[in-house]
Design an enzyme around this catalytic site. Sequence first.
Site, PDB file in Angstrom:
ATOM      1  CB  THR A 137      45.090  80.175 -89.432  1.00 36.67           C
ATOM      2  OG1 THR A 137      45.394  78.876 -89.947  1.00 36.67           O
ATOM      3  CG2 THR A 137      45.825  81.222 -90.249  1.00 36.67           C
TER       4      THR A 137
ATOM      5  CD  GLU B 291      41.031  79.191 -89.658  1.00 34.65           C
ATOM      6  OE1 GLU B 291      41.924  79.735 -89.000  1.00 34.65           O
ATOM      7  OE2 GLU B 291      40.073  79.814 -90.154  1.00 34.65           O
TER       8      GLU B 291
END
Length: 233
Positions: free
Chosen positions: A32, A113
């Site tokens: 991201t 993540e």
Amino acid sequence: MKTSGGSDAAKRRAGESAADAVADGEVVGLGTGSTAAHAIREIGDRIDAGLDVRGVATSFASRELALDAGIPLLDLDEVVGPDAPGIDVAVDGADRVAGGDLIKGGGAAHAREKIVDAAADRFLVVADPSKLSATLDRPVPVELLPAARSPVAAAVRELGGDPVLRRAKRKDGPVVTDNGNLVLDCDFGEIDDPERLATALSTSPGVVEHGLFVDLADEIHIGTADGIRIERP
């Protein structure tokens, strides 16, 4: 608390360099942020040219970008676990890089993540020179359960940090993560012992995940004004 700095050209070089390391048939963790977005677009272009890969998104934003780029997506449960194919490589950005240690979470996606990046066989970090530092010195994002704001803030202060609730920029109220939680940006100054701090934050009740990524990176792809530099911590 998204970070700024670094030219778009340098970010693009870093993202494209990591995307070029993705091999046919692999499962790829899709990070991201603005630099990881360049990698996602490049992977999409390579799929158009015949590359056969599947992706695992780390956020709603990376999922939307991957779908736009034509990358077939899998859920995390489909690739991690018994008899699952696993994640071959993850490509993700960072807000600060010091050797092999990172601070992430400027986009408030660091919980997913970290799950994806830690599960991958190889974790490639994409960054521009503005993200590099001798020591980790940015506030550490801490995702926490909404009901635990006060005790988590107290725990951060006991560890020497200054916690600030992250506020949304275009609406009233705080930032809410994809997981429905809040984020405290915790300023510890220069972090001399990231591993110790990471352990202390992880064991604080109410903390879902923090943005210290200690000793996870396998390669750092650094885009510069005129090329690319790859470091292996």
